[in-house]
Scaffold this motif. Structure first.
Motif, PDB file in Angstrom:
ATOM      1  N   TYR A 201      45.931  22.297  21.039  1.00 43.08           N
ATOM      2  CA  TYR A 201      46.132  23.216  22.166  1.00 43.08           C
ATOM      3  C   TYR A 201      44.915  23.207  23.096  1.00 43.08           C
ATOM      4  CZ  TYR A 201      50.345  25.310  20.116  1.00 43.08           C
ATOM      5  OH  TYR A 201      51.604  25.526  19.633  1.00 43.08           O
ATOM      6  N   ARG A 202      43.735  23.106  22.501  1.00 43.27           N
ATOM      7  CA  ARG A 202      42.509  23.057  23.313  1.00 43.27           C
ATOM      8  C   ARG A 202      42.528  21.848  24.250  1.00 43.27           C
ATOM      9  NH1 ARG A 202      38.023  20.107  23.349  1.00 43.27           N
ATOM     10  NH2 ARG A 202      38.658  18.970  21.481  1.00 43.27           N
ATOM     11  N   LEU A 203      42.924  20.706  23.700  1.00 41.53           N
ATOM     12  CA  LEU A 203      42.964  19.491  24.515  1.00 41.53           C
ATOM     13  C   LEU A 203      43.961  19.605  25.661  1.00 41.53           C
ATOM     14  CD1 LEU A 203      42.831  16.815  21.653  1.00 41.53           C
ATOM     15  CD2 LEU A 203      41.006  17.358  23.265  1.00 41.53           C
ATOM     16  N   GLN A 204      44.980  20.437  25.475  1.00 48.69           N
ATOM     17  CA  GLN A 204      45.993  20.643  26.518  1.00 48.69           C
ATOM     18  C   GLN A 204      45.670  21.847  27.411  1.00 48.69           C
ATOM     19  OE1 GLN A 204      48.855  18.548  27.033  1.00 48.69           O
ATOM     20  NE2 GLN A 204      47.436  17.332  25.796  1.00 48.69           N
ATOM     21  N   LEU A 205      44.509  22.451  27.181  1.00 50.00           N
ATOM     22  CA  LEU A 205      44.076  23.638  27.928  1.00 50.00           C
ATOM     23  C   LEU A 205      45.028  24.825  27.742  1.00 50.00           C
ATOM     24  CD1 LEU A 205      42.955  21.939  31.295  1.00 50.00           C
ATOM     25  CD2 LEU A 205      41.622  22.302  29.205  1.00 50.00           C
ATOM     26  N   ARG A 206      45.677  24.861  26.599  1.00 52.63           N
ATOM     27  CA  ARG A 206      46.604  25.955  26.285  1.00 52.63           C
ATOM     28  C   ARG A 206      45.877  26.974  25.399  1.00 52.63           C
ATOM     29  NH1 ARG A 206      52.053  22.939  24.370  1.00 52.63           N
ATOM     30  NH2 ARG A 206      52.627  25.110  23.886  1.00 52.63           N
ATOM     31  N   PHE A 207      44.948  27.688  26.006  1.00 55.47           N
ATOM     32  CA  PHE A 207      44.053  28.561  25.250  1.00 55.47           C
ATOM     33  C   PHE A 207      44.768  29.768  24.651  1.00 55.47           C
ATOM     34  CE2 PHE A 207      41.454  26.787  28.858  1.00 55.47           C
ATOM     35  CZ  PHE A 207      40.940  25.741  28.112  1.00 55.47           C
ATOM     36  N   LEU A 213      47.665  31.288  17.746  1.00 56.53           N
ATOM     37  CA  LEU A 213      47.701  30.603  16.456  1.00 56.53           C
ATOM     38  C   LEU A 213      46.662  31.187  15.503  1.00 56.53           C
ATOM     39  CD1 LEU A 213      49.156  28.279  14.995  1.00 56.53           C
ATOM     40  CD2 LEU A 213      47.344  26.759  15.783  1.00 56.53           C
ATOM     41  N   LEU A 214      45.508  31.593  16.043  1.00 58.05           N
ATOM     42  CA  LEU A 214      44.478  32.227  15.224  1.00 58.05           C
ATOM     43  C   LEU A 214      45.010  33.523  14.611  1.00 58.05           C
ATOM     44  CD1 LEU A 214      41.421  32.072  14.377  1.00 58.05           C
ATOM     45  CD2 LEU A 214      40.966  33.557  16.321  1.00 58.05           C
ATOM     46  N   PHE A 215      45.691  34.329  15.436  1.00 53.69           N
ATOM     47  CA  PHE A 215      46.298  35.568  14.928  1.00 53.69           C
ATOM     48  C   PHE A 215      47.369  35.239  13.890  1.00 53.69           C
ATOM     49  CE2 PHE A 215      45.128  37.498  19.216  1.00 53.69           C
ATOM     50  CZ  PHE A 215      44.088  38.242  18.683  1.00 53.69           C
ATOM     51  N   SER A 216      48.171  34.234  14.182  1.00 52.23           N
ATOM     52  CA  SER A 216      49.293  33.876  13.316  1.00 52.23           C
ATOM     53  C   SER A 216      48.825  33.434  11.935  1.00 52.23           C
ATOM     54  CB  SER A 216      50.107  32.753  13.970  1.00 52.23           C
ATOM     55  OG  SER A 216      51.128  32.308  13.120  1.00 52.23           O
ATOM     56  N   ALA A 235      36.404  25.930  23.659  1.00 51.40           N
ATOM     57  CA  ALA A 235      37.492  25.782  24.624  1.00 51.40           C
ATOM     58  C   ALA A 235      37.339  26.783  25.763  1.00 51.40           C
ATOM     59  CB  ALA A 235      38.833  25.988  23.916  1.00 51.40           C
ATOM     60  N   TYR A 236      37.099  28.029  25.412  1.00 52.53           N
ATOM     61  CA  TYR A 236      36.912  29.060  26.438  1.00 52.53           C
ATOM     62  C   TYR A 236      35.623  28.806  27.228  1.00 52.53           C
ATOM     63  CZ  TYR A 236      40.674  32.072  24.645  1.00 52.53           C
ATOM     64  OH  TYR A 236      41.886  32.600  24.290  1.00 52.53           O
ATOM     65  N   GLY A 237      34.566  28.457  26.524  1.00 53.52           N
ATOM     66  CA  GLY A 237      33.262  28.281  27.168  1.00 53.52           C
ATOM     67  C   GLY A 237      33.256  27.207  28.225  1.00 53.52           C
ATOM     68  N   LYS A 238      33.856  26.058  27.912  1.00 56.14           N
ATOM     69  CA  LYS A 238      33.852  24.935  28.847  1.00 56.14           C
ATOM     70  C   LYS A 238      34.810  25.136  30.017  1.00 56.14           C
ATOM     71  CE  LYS A 238      32.322  21.579  25.416  1.00 56.14           C
ATOM     72  NZ  LYS A 238      32.678  20.407  24.586  1.00 56.14           N
ATOM     73  N   ASN A 239      35.625  26.167  29.920  1.00 58.49           N
ATOM     74  CA  ASN A 239      36.593  26.414  31.000  1.00 58.49           C
ATOM     75  C   ASN A 239      36.360  27.761  31.684  1.00 58.49           C
ATOM     76  OD1 ASN A 239      38.830  24.135  30.960  1.00 58.49           O
ATOM     77  ND2 ASN A 239      38.196  24.504  28.855  1.00 58.49           N
ATOM     78  N   ARG A 240      35.095  28.182  31.656  1.00 58.92           N
ATOM     79  CA  ARG A 240      34.629  29.355  32.410  1.00 58.92           C
ATOM     80  C   ARG A 240      35.321  30.657  31.992  1.00 58.92           C
ATOM     81  NH1 ARG A 240      31.900  27.655  37.219  1.00 58.92           N
ATOM     82  NH2 ARG A 240      31.997  25.394  37.481  1.00 58.92           N
ATOM     83  N   LYS A 241      35.749  30.736  30.768  1.00 61.83           N
ATOM     84  CA  LYS A 241      36.354  31.975  30.262  1.00 61.83           C
ATOM     85  C   LYS A 241      35.340  32.672  29.356  1.00 61.83           C
ATOM     86  CE  LYS A 241      41.079  30.231  30.619  1.00 61.83           C
ATOM     87  NZ  LYS A 241      41.558  31.202  31.625  1.00 61.83           N
ATOM     88  N   LEU A 242      34.276  33.156  29.996  1.00 59.74           N
ATOM     89  CA  LEU A 242      33.137  33.713  29.281  1.00 59.74           C
ATOM     90  C   LEU A 242      33.515  34.934  28.454  1.00 59.74           C
ATOM     91  CD1 LEU A 242      30.129  33.876  28.660  1.00 59.74           C
ATOM     92  CD2 LEU A 242      29.800  35.085  30.830  1.00 59.74           C
ATOM     93  N   GLU A 243      34.299  35.813  29.030  1.00 53.08           N
ATOM     94  CA  GLU A 243      34.647  37.058  28.334  1.00 53.08           C
ATOM     95  C   GLU A 243      35.388  36.774  27.024  1.00 53.08           C
ATOM     96  OE1 GLU A 243      37.265  41.005  29.362  1.00 53.08           O
ATOM     97  OE2 GLU A 243      36.129  40.090  31.009  1.00 53.08           O
TER      98      GLU A 243
END
Length: 400
Positions: A201-207, A213-216, A235-243
């Motif tokens: 999912y990370r490779l597909q940018l499907r964060f 999936l982590l919850f599941s 995945a979040y870090g490299k795509n500017r999703k800091l929060e």
């Protein structure tokens, strides 16, 4: 059943296997006759060499690279000398070949299997891995279906190999089908399998899907590990999703999972991309307080981040501390600083650093030359830029 329906759907969408008909792997009638006298010293030496190759080299996975032809030759000699290989021998050699990308050689060995030996799950899983390794998922899927048709039950490793192959190619729908089939067949996915899917999912940018999936996995009783969090944080870090990245960082600490350098690298990347230089430096200090040693990638991120945020002198200060850390300094760290200096009008300082590279046993690469060529052109020093271009071309020719 849903699983049989799934297999029928896979089968109908699978292209004909052209290079190797799997049926021949299960009904092979190839025979090898012994033509060399038994018992000679030469024969014994050759058999000893093959035994060493199979037992040490193949199992350790160290010596098969670029030695596929030798592996085939030694294996054939084993048969010629009258030493009949068993399913374990075949499995060891085929696994070693597939795991080093020599899938075509492994298939030839498989085609020549003694007609009294039936391929087992280990051999089929290795061949599936080999097809996935070279990106041929059609062959991998076909082999999976055929082994089931022949009564061989895939094991946990087989399913994970299929999952990993589809995830790497971004085919998440197919990967999830195999997850569903695996569960239907009574296998409980572990953290490794869930992490494989998360990385897909990370490779597909499907964060959001990765986070879900982590919850599941945790709702199904499978505890997330450090790899699970590292994957998502990066995945979040490299795509500017800091929060999102910081939220996961705090969550993993609250669960007693110790962040690794991989997680810190993802967070530092995100902080610098968000122009939060002070917070990034604070996190770097926190990293050291938690006894997590930075690696070369950490310093690439740190120096590159500082330079791109206009803190070139601060980057130079950190650069001077590199000798205090126990890792091999790479040319990418130098390139990050040199690029920052050139873009901030400090090309002479960068040039001085360039001339000191040999003291660090480092050689400039194409990126290094391109930085300076661009820098000198920008300053109107075209003759110097041309000289560097000529030097770069000579360097490339020497490496060919």
């Amino acid at each position: 059943m849903a699983s049989e329906s799934f297999l029928r759907r896979c089968s109908s969408s699978t292209e004909t296997i052209t290079k190797t008909k799997l049926s021949s792997l299960f009904t092979n009638s190839c025979k090898v006759t012994t033509s060399i006298p038994q018992g000679s010293v030469h024969n014994l030496e050759e058999v000893a060499r093959l035994d060493k190759f199979l037992q040490r080299d193949c199992k350790q996975g160290l010596c098969l690279e670029n030695r596929g032809a030798e592996a085939t030759r030694l294996f054939k000699k084993m048969v010629v000398f009258g030493v009949r290989p068993d399913v374990t021998t075949y499995g060891t050699l085929i696994t070693g070949l597939c795991r080093t990308g020599n899938t075509s050689i492994a298939l030839r060995i498989h085609e020549e299997m003694d007609n009294g030996i039936t391929p087992n799950v280990v051999i089929c899983t290795s061949l599936i891995y080999g097809w996935c390794f070279v990106g041929n998922l059609v062959e991998a899927k076909g082999l999976f279906i055929e082994m089931v048709d022949q009564g061989l039950q895939p094991n946990l490793l087989t399913y994970n190999t299929m999952l990993s192959g589809f995830c790497k190619e971004g085919k998440m729908k197919e990967a999830n089908w195999f997850l569903e089939l695996m569960i239907q067949r009574g296998f409980q996915p572990d953290a490794f399998i869930y992490n494989t899917l998360m990385d897909g999912y990370r490779l597909q940018l499907r964060f959001d899907d990765a986070r879900e999936l982590l919850f599941s996995m945790e709702s199904k009783g499978c505890k997330a590990d450090v790899v699970s969090y590292n994957t998502l944080i990066n995945a979040y870090g490299k795509n500017r999703k800091l929060e999102n990245a910081m939220s996961l960082y705090k969550e993993m600490i609250s669960k007693g999972i110790r962040p690794t350098v991989y997680a810190y690298n993802g967070l530092l990347t995100s902080l610098f991309l968000s122009n939060k230089v002070g917070a990034a430096q604070k996190l770097f200090d926190e990293m050291k307080l938690n006894n997590v040693a930075p690696n070369s990638f950490t310093f690439i991120i740190l120096i590159n981040g500082l330079c791109k945020n206009g803190c070139v002198l601060e980057a130079a200060k950190w650069f001077r501390t590199l000798e205090n850390y126990q890792f091999n300094i790479c040319i990418e760290i130098f390139n990050s600083l040199i690029d920052g200096l050139c873009k901030n009008g400090m090309i002479e300082i960068a040039w001085e650093i360039f001339h000191n590279l040999h003291h660090k046993s480092l050689m400039p690469d194409v990126v290094t030359y391109n930085i300076f060529i661009h820098g000198f052109c920008k300053e109107g020093k075209l003759e110097k830029a041309y000289d560097l271009l000529s030097n770069m071309e000579k360097m490339v020719l020497r490496q060919m």
